[in-house]
Design a protein around this motif. Structure first.
Motif, PDB file in Angstrom:
ATOM      1  N   VAL A   1      41.668   7.485  42.353  1.00 62.06           N
ATOM      2  CA  VAL A   1      40.647   8.406  43.351  1.00 62.06           C
ATOM      3  C   VAL A   1      40.434   9.897  42.772  1.00 62.06           C
ATOM      4  CG1 VAL A   1      40.198   8.919  45.981  1.00 62.06           C
ATOM      5  CG2 VAL A   1      41.218   6.691  45.250  1.00 62.06           C
ATOM      6  N   VAL A   2      41.624   9.921  42.843  1.00 66.88           N
ATOM      7  CA  VAL A   2      41.302  11.919  42.514  1.00 66.88           C
ATOM      8  C   VAL A   2      40.898  12.020  41.181  1.00 66.88           C
ATOM      9  CG1 VAL A   2      43.131  14.038  41.441  1.00 66.88           C
ATOM     10  CG2 VAL A   2      44.141  12.332  43.563  1.00 66.88           C
ATOM     11  N   ILE A   3      41.273  11.360  39.366  1.00 66.22           N
ATOM     12  CA  ILE A   3      39.938  11.697  38.628  1.00 66.22           C
ATOM     13  C   ILE A   3      38.238  11.137  39.000  1.00 66.22           C
ATOM     14  CG2 ILE A   3      39.134  10.144  36.654  1.00 66.22           C
ATOM     15  CD1 ILE A   3      42.538  10.158  36.186  1.00 66.22           C
ATOM     16  N   SER A   4      38.250  10.299  39.856  1.00 72.22           N
ATOM     17  CA  SER A   4      36.737  10.642  40.052  1.00 72.22           C
ATOM     18  C   SER A   4      36.330  11.678  41.090  1.00 72.22           C
ATOM     19  CB  SER A   4      36.595   9.126  41.465  1.00 72.22           C
ATOM     20  OG  SER A   4      37.028   9.524  42.765  1.00 72.22           O
ATOM     21  N   PHE A   5      36.868  12.270  41.486  1.00 76.92           N
ATOM     22  CA  PHE A   5      36.750  13.558  42.100  1.00 76.92           C
ATOM     23  C   PHE A   5      36.641  15.242  41.158  1.00 76.92           C
ATOM     24  CE2 PHE A   5      37.531  11.397  45.706  1.00 76.92           C
ATOM     25  CZ  PHE A   5      36.760  11.766  46.448  1.00 76.92           C
ATOM     26  N   GLN A   6      36.598  14.506  39.457  1.00 79.33           N
ATOM     27  CA  GLN A   6      37.288  15.575  38.879  1.00 79.33           C
ATOM     28  C   GLN A   6      36.285  15.315  37.451  1.00 79.33           C
ATOM     29  OE1 GLN A   6      41.036  14.626  37.465  1.00 79.33           O
ATOM     30  NE2 GLN A   6      41.981  16.486  39.455  1.00 79.33           N
TER      31      GLN A   6
ATOM     32  N   GLU B   1      30.404  14.685  42.928  1.00 81.65           N
ATOM     33  CA  GLU B   1      29.526  14.226  41.714  1.00 81.65           C
ATOM     34  C   GLU B   1      29.228  12.999  40.894  1.00 81.65           C
ATOM     35  OE1 GLU B   1      27.895  16.054  37.613  1.00 81.65           O
ATOM     36  OE2 GLU B   1      29.539  17.640  38.802  1.00 81.65           O
ATOM     37  N   ASN B   2      30.414  12.428  40.554  1.00 80.91           N
ATOM     38  CA  ASN B   2      30.313  11.283  39.820  1.00 80.91           C
ATOM     39  C   ASN B   2      29.556   9.996  40.619  1.00 80.91           C
ATOM     40  OD1 ASN B   2      31.702  12.342  37.334  1.00 80.91           O
ATOM     41  ND2 ASN B   2      33.782  12.755  38.576  1.00 80.91           N
ATOM     42  N   TYR B   3      30.061  10.201  42.316  1.00 82.92           N
ATOM     43  CA  TYR B   3      30.010   9.198  42.547  1.00 82.92           C
ATOM     44  C   TYR B   3      28.086   9.133  43.562  1.00 82.92           C
ATOM     45  CZ  TYR B   3      34.812   8.787  43.983  1.00 82.92           C
ATOM     46  OH  TYR B   3      35.151   8.394  44.526  1.00 82.92           O
ATOM     47  N   ARG B   4      27.753  10.804  43.162  1.00 80.47           N
ATOM     48  CA  ARG B   4      26.001  10.700  43.157  1.00 80.47           C
ATOM     49  C   ARG B   4      25.239  10.098  41.945  1.00 80.47           C
ATOM     50  NH1 ARG B   4      27.355  15.500  45.418  1.00 80.47           N
ATOM     51  NH2 ARG B   4      27.106  16.700  43.503  1.00 80.47           N
TER      52      ARG B   4
ATOM     53  N   TRP C   1      23.804  -0.897  40.789  1.00 83.26           N
ATOM     54  CA  TRP C   1      23.211  -2.360  42.470  1.00 83.26           C
ATOM     55  C   TRP C   1      23.294  -3.564  41.383  1.00 83.26           C
ATOM     56  CZ3 TRP C   1      25.052  -0.450  46.567  1.00 83.26           C
ATOM     57  CH2 TRP C   1      25.156   0.896  46.394  1.00 83.26           C
ATOM     58  N   THR C   2      22.189  -3.501  40.239  1.00 83.20           N
ATOM     59  CA  THR C   2      22.499  -5.594  40.160  1.00 83.20           C
ATOM     60  C   THR C   2      23.577  -5.436  39.683  1.00 83.20           C
ATOM     61  OG1 THR C   2      20.255  -4.113  38.455  1.00 83.20           O
ATOM     62  CG2 THR C   2      21.612  -5.830  37.684  1.00 83.20           C
ATOM     63  N   VAL C   3      24.873  -4.719  39.066  1.00 86.45           N
ATOM     64  CA  VAL C   3      25.469  -5.332  38.764  1.00 86.45           C
ATOM     65  C   VAL C   3      26.409  -5.493  39.823  1.00 86.45           C
ATOM     66  CG1 VAL C   3      28.297  -4.662  38.225  1.00 86.45           C
ATOM     67  CG2 VAL C   3      26.162  -3.602  36.521  1.00 86.45           C
ATOM     68  N   VAL C   4      26.513  -4.306  41.236  1.00 83.11           N
ATOM     69  CA  VAL C   4      26.858  -5.333  42.548  1.00 83.11           C
ATOM     70  C   VAL C   4      26.356  -6.176  43.237  1.00 83.11           C
ATOM     71  CG1 VAL C   4      26.792  -4.306  45.006  1.00 83.11           C
ATOM     72  CG2 VAL C   4      27.322  -2.141  42.991  1.00 83.11           C
ATOM     73  N   TRP C   5      25.243  -6.139  42.907  1.00 82.15           N
ATOM     74  CA  TRP C   5      24.614  -7.580  43.426  1.00 82.15           C
ATOM     75  C   TRP C   5      25.052  -9.033  42.890  1.00 82.15           C
ATOM     76  CZ3 TRP C   5      23.653  -7.971  48.263  1.00 82.15           C
ATOM     77  CH2 TRP C   5      22.638  -6.815  48.629  1.00 82.15           C
ATOM     78  N   ARG C   6      25.080  -8.939  41.597  1.00 78.92           N
ATOM     79  CA  ARG C   6      25.847  -9.601  40.884  1.00 78.92           C
ATOM     80  C   ARG C   6      27.156  -9.986  41.097  1.00 78.92           C
ATOM     81  NH1 ARG C   6      25.104  -8.157  35.590  1.00 78.92           N
ATOM     82  NH2 ARG C   6      23.011  -8.899  35.576  1.00 78.92           N
TER      83      ARG C   6
ATOM     84  N   SER D   1      35.214   2.386  40.002  1.00 79.57           N
ATOM     85  CA  SER D   1      36.282   1.961  40.367  1.00 79.57           C
ATOM     86  C   SER D   1      36.431   1.720  42.002  1.00 79.57           C
ATOM     87  CB  SER D   1      37.789   2.157  39.659  1.00 79.57           C
ATOM     88  OG  SER D   1      37.699   2.119  38.632  1.00 79.57           O
ATOM     89  N   THR D   2      36.450   3.093  42.341  1.00 82.54           N
ATOM     90  CA  THR D   2      36.974   3.268  43.861  1.00 82.54           C
ATOM     91  C   THR D   2      35.869   2.526  44.633  1.00 82.54           C
ATOM     92  OG1 THR D   2      37.763   5.273  43.582  1.00 82.54           O
ATOM     93  CG2 THR D   2      37.265   5.460  45.173  1.00 82.54           C
ATOM     94  N   VAL D   3      34.607   2.724  44.287  1.00 84.68           N
ATOM     95  CA  VAL D   3      33.649   2.256  45.162  1.00 84.68           C
ATOM     96  C   VAL D   3      33.552   0.368  44.954  1.00 84.68           C
ATOM     97  CG1 VAL D   3      31.091   1.542  44.376  1.00 84.68           C
ATOM     98  CG2 VAL D   3      31.696   3.378  44.929  1.00 84.68           C
ATOM     99  N   THR D   4      34.822   0.152  43.777  1.00 84.74           N
ATOM    100  CA  THR D   4      34.424  -1.037  43.801  1.00 84.74           C
ATOM    101  C   THR D   4      35.664  -2.195  45.191  1.00 84.74           C
ATOM    102  OG1 THR D   4      34.252  -1.637  41.597  1.00 84.74           O
ATOM    103  CG2 THR D   4      35.397  -3.017  42.644  1.00 84.74           C
ATOM    104  N   VAL D   5      36.698  -1.357  45.115  1.00 78.58           N
ATOM    105  CA  VAL D   5      37.780  -1.622  46.199  1.00 78.58           C
ATOM    106  C   VAL D   5      37.167  -1.159  47.231  1.00 78.58           C
ATOM    107  CG1 VAL D   5      39.661  -0.017  47.412  1.00 78.58           C
ATOM    108  CG2 VAL D   5      39.441  -0.253  44.496  1.00 78.58           C
ATOM    109  N   LEU D   6      36.354  -0.324  47.112  1.00 79.05           N
ATOM    110  CA  LEU D   6      35.667   0.129  49.096  1.00 79.05           C
ATOM    111  C   LEU D   6      35.408  -1.338  49.631  1.00 79.05           C
ATOM    112  CD1 LEU D   6      34.921   3.577  49.034  1.00 79.05           C
ATOM    113  CD2 LEU D   6      36.902   2.434  50.035  1.00 79.05           C
ATOM    114  N   ILE D   7      34.423  -2.109  48.436  1.00 79.15           N
ATOM    115  CA  ILE D   7      33.322  -3.146  48.499  1.00 79.15           C
ATOM    116  C   ILE D   7      33.983  -4.401  49.320  1.00 79.15           C
ATOM    117  CG2 ILE D   7      31.601  -4.534  47.657  1.00 79.15           C
ATOM    118  CD1 ILE D   7      30.895  -2.225  46.228  1.00 79.15           C
ATOM    119  N   LEU D   8      34.769  -4.086  48.518  1.00 78.13           N
ATOM    120  CA  LEU D   8      36.333  -5.440  48.719  1.00 78.13           C
ATOM    121  C   LEU D   8      36.713  -5.781  49.603  1.00 78.13           C
ATOM    122  CD1 LEU D   8      37.864  -7.712  47.521  1.00 78.13           C
ATOM    123  CD2 LEU D   8      38.915  -6.376  46.159  1.00 78.13           C
ATOM    124  N   VAL D   9      36.768  -4.390  50.379  1.00 80.49           N
ATOM    125  CA  VAL D   9      37.988  -3.605  51.692  1.00 80.49           C
ATOM    126  C   VAL D   9      37.150  -4.044  52.984  1.00 80.49           C
ATOM    127  CG1 VAL D   9      38.702  -2.363  53.255  1.00 80.49           C
ATOM    128  CG2 VAL D   9      39.591  -2.403  50.495  1.00 80.49           C
ATOM    129  N   VAL D  10      35.926  -3.659  52.460  1.00 78.47           N
ATOM    130  CA  VAL D  10      35.156  -4.076  53.620  1.00 78.47           C
ATOM    131  C   VAL D  10      35.021  -5.861  53.806  1.00 78.47           C
ATOM    132  CG1 VAL D  10      31.873  -3.616  53.996  1.00 78.47           C
ATOM    133  CG2 VAL D  10      33.899  -1.393  53.333  1.00 78.47           C
TER     134      VAL D  10
END
Length: 303
Positions: free
Chosen positions: A38-43, A61-64, A73-78, A278-287
């Motif tokens: 998570v820290v690296i994702s903000f650097q 910035e990395n999340y944007r 998003w193609t990978v997310v739906w797949r 990776s952080t977004v992946t974890v968040l999607i799984l948790v949701v």
């Protein structure tokens, strides 16, 4: 001679002291990598920052960049389709296998259970390698069988050069590796259901499917929910099998979120973008798991 505990420590503190090493080890192996990611994702963290050991904070910035990428998003739906398909097949087949084991005689039950345990205990990479051999274009057993059955078009057919075919092979591989655990767990739960309930239902003329819906499923709902949650986590985060067989190809047809994040880190050396993915992946799984848990608790409350 009885063992006396030091008076400085109350008795209620000792259980926590005994499990402290295990908790500390789990926190170091699981929590620290997650926090670090998570820290690296903000650097801004590339190869240069990895060597120098310094990184600049860049906020979201990395999340944007990740969320603004159409490929992401193609990978997310797949990944969602991959998870839903594998989980559904695993649960259906595992339930049928568990019901079958319950009706087998002792010797056959032992043989089937032993086969399931051996399949479950097989190393992931070893099993993946066997599947690669099975579907090899020139010397694969699958092509040999299909050709001898009259399907001459499958002679030297390259399964791993075709996206849908590679996806299907990976689905078969994941289901084959996952069914033993789910089937054994469900069978262990099935034997706890009182047989008197089934006998009463048979006397009332209930069919097998009706007994499953009215007796087995309601009683074992928590176990089914637990196994389903574990299989969702297993398939959603699956990486080793996909990377060993196709590395996300061909043409990205088997790229899921874990593979996508690894490709960014390995090919582009953009560990910051990989950390964000990776952080977004974890968040999607948790949701997903929270939504399923809420639905399951709601259904239990309505019973």
């Amino acid at each position: 001679m009885s063992l006396t505990l030091p008076r400085a420590l109350p008795r209620t503190f000792w259980p926590y002291l005994l499990i402290a090493p295990a908790v500390a080890g789990a926190a170091y192996l699981l929590v620290y990598p997650l926090v670090r990611n998570v820290v690296i994702s903000f650097q801004r963290y590339g190869m240069g920052e990895l060597i120098r050991g310094e990184a600049q904070f860049v906020g979201f910035e990395n999340y944007r960049k990740i969320l603004g990428d159409e490929e992401f998003w193609t990978v997310v739906w797949r990944t969602l389709w991959w998870t839903a398909l594998n989980t559904a097949l695993i649960m259906v087949i595992a339930t049928l296998v568990a019901l079958m084991i319950q009706r087998l005689r002792k010797v056959m039950r032992i043989l089937v259970m032993s086969g399931l345990v051996l399949a479950w205990a097989s190393p992931v990479i070893a099993t993946t390698t066997v599947f690669q051999w099975l579907f090899a274009s020139r010397y694969g057993v699958v092509n040999w069988v299909l050709v001898h059955l009259g399907f001459s078009s499958y002679e030297n057919y390259s399964w791993f050069a075709n996206g849908p075919a590679t996806f299907a092979i990976l689905v078969v591989l994941i289901v084959w590796q996952s069914v033993p655990f789910a089937a054994i767990t469900l069978h262990s739960a099935l034997i706890t259901v009182p047989s008197e309930l089934y006998e009463s239902a048979r006397l009332d003329g209930a069919s097998g499917s009706r007994m499953f819906r009215s007796i087995t499923l309601p009683i074992l709902r928590p176990i089914f929910g637990l196994v389903l949650s574990l299989e969702i986590i297993w398939t959603f985060t699956c990486f080793a099998q996909i990377w060993a067989i196709s590395k996300g190809g061909p043409d990205g047809s088997t790229t899921t979120l874990p593979v996508y994040a690894y490709q960014i880190a390995q090919s582009l050396h953009r560990y910051d973008l990989a950390g964000a993915a990776s952080t977004v992946t974890v968040l999607i799984l948790v949701v997903m798991l929270i939504a399923y848990a809420r639905q399951m608790f709601k259904e239990e409350a309505d019973l």
